[in-house]
Every structure is written in C-alpha cells, then in structure tokens.
Design a protein around this motif. Structure first.
Motif, mmCIF file in Angstrom:
data_model
loop_
_atom_site.group_PDB
_atom_site.id
_atom_site.type_symbol
_atom_site.label_atom_id
_atom_site.label_comp_id
_atom_site.label_asym_id
_atom_site.label_seq_id
_atom_site.Cartn_x
_atom_site.Cartn_y
_atom_site.Cartn_z
ATOM 1 N N SER A 1 -28.618 44.898 -16.216
ATOM 2 C CA SER A 1 -29.427 44.102 -15.289
ATOM 3 C C SER A 1 -29.317 44.608 -13.861
ATOM 4 O O SER A 1 -29.972 44.082 -12.963
ATOM 5 N N ALA B 1 -30.778 51.024 -14.121
ATOM 6 C CA ALA B 1 -31.813 51.454 -15.067
ATOM 7 C C ALA B 1 -31.177 52.090 -16.295
ATOM 8 O O ALA B 1 -30.059 52.611 -16.236
ATOM 9 N N ARG B 2 -31.910 52.069 -17.416
ATOM 10 C CA ARG B 2 -31.340 52.544 -18.675
ATOM 11 C C ARG B 2 -30.874 53.980 -18.594
ATOM 12 O O ARG B 2 -29.842 54.348 -19.162
ATOM 13 N N ASP B 3 -31.603 54.848 -17.893
ATOM 14 C CA ASP B 3 -31.201 56.249 -17.824
ATOM 15 C C ASP B 3 -29.969 56.459 -16.955
ATOM 16 O O ASP B 3 -29.431 57.569 -16.892
ATOM 17 N N THR C 1 -31.513 43.047 -10.718
ATOM 18 C CA THR C 1 -32.832 43.675 -10.709
ATOM 19 C C THR C 1 -33.615 43.377 -11.991
ATOM 20 O O THR C 1 -34.811 43.571 -12.040
ATOM 21 N N VAL C 2 -32.922 42.922 -13.048
ATOM 22 C CA VAL C 2 -33.556 42.552 -14.312
ATOM 23 C C VAL C 2 -33.107 41.145 -14.677
ATOM 24 O O VAL C 2 -31.921 40.842 -14.651
#
Length: 427
Positions: free
Chosen positions: A140, A143-145, A202-203
């Motif tokens: 959250s 980013a996934r990467d 951020t999520v």
C-alpha cells in the motif's frame, strides 16, 4: 472474469523510487529496530543474572515468541478487518507503556523472572499483529515493481538495527546499569508510534468487512480464520515454503535461545562479547541485503534457497565442532547472509501472490507454521543444553539442517518455485 496475474517479484530491470511515504515507514522501522535489538541483547543478560539454568534463560525467547502460536491466526483476521497503519501505531503506543512499566520495576529492583517473561509475552503479542500488518502494508506504500527493493531495504535496516546497533548498545548499556536498555527501548516504541500515525497510504486497503456487507451478512470470526488456512493449504508453493520456514526457524531459534550460555560457558566471552556475536550476525545481514537480489536474479529463486540451507548447515556444524569465538563470528555472519536471501525471495513472493484482502489471514497462517516453531525450538534447545551442554544444541541443529538442505535440493531440481509461478501466471 478478471484474474489477477502475479508479477515476477525478482524481474526488476532497475531500482525503482520508493517514495516519501516509504521513507517514513522505513524510519519508523529503523527506530523500532534499534529498540528491539537493545532489548533482545539485554533480556537474556537480565535472565542470566536471575538464574543460571539454561532452560529458564531460554524461557525469555519462549515468552517473546509464544504469542505467534496463541494469537497468530486471530491477529491475521484483525489485520484484514482494521486500518493497518492506525492499528500499528496504537500497538506501539501500548508497547511503549508496557516497556516503560517494566523499566520502572528494574529501577526499583523488583525484577523477577516472571515479570521478565510477562513483559516480553505482552511485547510479543503486539509483535504478532505488528509484523503481519507491516508486511501487508508495504504494497500500500510501494508499487509492485519496487517490492523486492523495498523488502531488501527493510531487511537490511532491521538487521543493522535489531542485530548490530541495538545489541551492541544493549550490551554496553546493560554493563553500565540494567535499567538503561529497557528505558531506551520504551522510547523507541513511542517514536515509532508517532511516525506511523503520520503515514499516508498510496493504495487503499481492502477490508473484509466490505466483502461481508456486499454479501448481506457479517462474516464470523471463525470463518475468517479458516479462510486463510484453506487458501494457504491449496497453494502448494507457499504451503511448502511455510513448512520449510518452520524447520529453519526451529533450528535458528534454538541457536539464539542458548547463545548467551554458549558465549559465557563455551567461548568464555563477557556480556559485551555476547553482544559482539549478535553484531557479527547483523554485519552479515547488512552486507548481504544489497547482494541478495542480484544473486537471486543470476541463479534463480530455486537455487537461492539451496544456498540458504547450505549456509545454515555450515554455521551449525561450525558452532558444534569448532567452539571458538572467531569461528562463532564467522558462523553467525554466514548464517545471516542466508537468512536475508530467504527473506528477499519469500517475502516478495507472498506479497505478490496473496490477494490484498487476504494478506492478513493467509500471512497469519503462514506465520503460525513458520514462527510457531520458534518457541518449540527455544524449549528444545534449553533442554538439550541443560542435559548435554550448549554445543550439543548446534550439533542437533546441524543434523536437521542437512535434512532441510536435501529437501531444498530436490525442490530446486524440480524447479518448484519457477514452475509454480508459471502455473499461477497462466491462470
């Protein structure tokens, strides 16, 4: 039907920016890690002043880790039910109060083994939720990467603070006066809580309450607890990794539970020398953290875990057959390198493969298997040390590590991780 396709957590072309909010999270982790390291060094030293029975000294590790077994799965349900950031802040405020109260008992000279056990049982209870929520919170913020790099930084920071800066400070402060290390730990909980309370996500977190409302009925606690268990059991890769993690933690917990006795009796070290052994382990972890992701990309996840088992096997054999302080330093350094490599591979896999709305529940079951072995390992080590002496603990660990390494070799030959990821991506 939309199907979530997991990204390869090690396929990162370049180092991504982790962002300002991760910086806050990292600072809180660093602060809390220093305090944890201080107490992890000071608590066994305190126990060794109250008793010379290795079984009772190992009881400190049992008290700290027993909550993983007792409260692990309910904590996972709560991680998915409540705001993770706010809950973590509240927990650190509570742990500040617990550690501050324990500091007062030390100051007044009213410290007993039962009080020491109670304090660390309460701290460990908070840690059971806190660690689960912390790993679930990273996606959250990042980013996934960037997950692998974020986890690498967090592991390096945790190792540097919990196992290097903290233990050295804890041992040094304890030699001055026993009250100082616990008072400093209390303050680090307070600072961490204040930082977490200012963190912005951020999520948005996916709450299981929302899913319950959409279905027209509130989910029962028992049903929520079993949801994570069913998901993990059906996921062969993570289920197998959880069992391997439990075996590794059984050995590692035993090694650490009697380390203060091993350092004093077998190596002839002082309290500060015991802290230096912990620092050697941390140095290995810090140096391995930036190297481990590169190693994983070059040789693959499957073979990386074989290296993890090999390093722990070598460390156990060294501590058993060559009980001298230079060899002990080398053993803990090497074992830490393996532990960091494990975290780089496995933590990113769990964060990627487990849906956000299930992160808390699945991770809680994973931790029950993986961390539930820690108090068992500590208890076994205390009894073995009492009956046969501290070096025998590491001999027993070496035998188990050989078996674990053979299992890792079989898995690598079958490409158990690579094939499982490919199957998941094809769904």
């Amino acid at each position: 039907m939309n199907v979530r396709t997991p990204a390869d957590p090690t396929a990162v072309a370049e180092k991504p920016r982790l962002g300002r909010e991760f910086g806050k999270f990292w600072t809180a982790a660093a602060c809390s890690g220093v305090g944890d390291g201080i107490s992890l060094a000071a608590a066994p030293l305190m126990a060794s002043k109250l008793t010379d029975d290795p079984r009772l000294i190992a009881g400190v590790t049992m008290a700290l880790t027993l909550p993983y077994v007792v409260f692990g799965i309910p904590a996972g349900v709560l991680v998915d039910r409540f705001d993770r950031r706010r809950s973590m802040a509240v927990i650190d405020f509570v742990r500040f109060g617990v550690m501050a109260a324990f500091t007062v008992t030390v100051l007044l000279g009213q410290t007993y083994l039962a009080v020491l056990y109670l304090c660390f049982f309460l701290v460990g209870t908070g840690e059971t939720y806190f660690r689960n929520a912390s790993q679930a919170l990273v996606p959250s913020i990042v980013a996934r990467d960037g997950l692998m790099h974020a986890n690498g930084r967090l592991v390096a920071t945790q190792s540097a603070t919990t196992q290097f800066v903290g233990p050295l400070a804890g041992a040094a402060l304890f030699t001055l006066t026993p009250v100082l290390p616990f008072g400093v730990d209390a303050l680090t909980f307070l600072v961490s809580a204040l930082l977490l309370s200012r963190l912005r996500l951020t999520v948005r977190q996916e709450f299981i309450d929302t899913a319950g409302a959409e279905s027209g009925a509130a989910r029962r606690l028992l049903a929520d607890m079993t949801t994570g268990a069913r998901w993990l059991w059906r996921h062969r890769l993570l289920r197998d990794l959880a069992m391997m993690a439990g075996a590794l933690n059984f050995v590692s917990a035993g090694a650490m539970a009697v380390l203060v006795v091993y350092a004093h009796r077998s190596l002839g070290l002082s309290d500060l020398g015991y802290g230096l052994l912990l620092a050697a382990e941390a140095a290995g972890a810090v140096l391995a953290a930036p190297v481990a992701p590169v190693l994983v990309r070059r040789i693959g996840r499957d073979h990386a875990l074989v290296i993890v088992a090999a390093t722990h096997t070598a460390a156990s054999l060294t501590l058993w057959l060559a009980p001298t302080w230079p060899m002990a330093v080398l053993a803990f350094f090497v074992a830490a390198c393996g532990s960091v490599t494990w975290d780089v591979v496995v933590v990113a896999l769990r964060q990627t493969l487990i849906p956000d709305g299930l992160q808390g529940r699945v991770n809680s079951v994973y931790r029950l298997v993986a961390w539930g072995a820690i108090p068992l390992g500590a208890a076994a080590a205390g009894m073995i040390s009492h009956r046969f002496g501290p070096p025998a603990v590491y001999g027993f660990g070496a035998v188990l590590m050989v078996l674990i390494m053979l299992r890792m070799l079989v898995g690598a030959r079958r490409q158990w991780i690579t094939r499982a990821l490919a199957t998941e991506a094809a769904r």
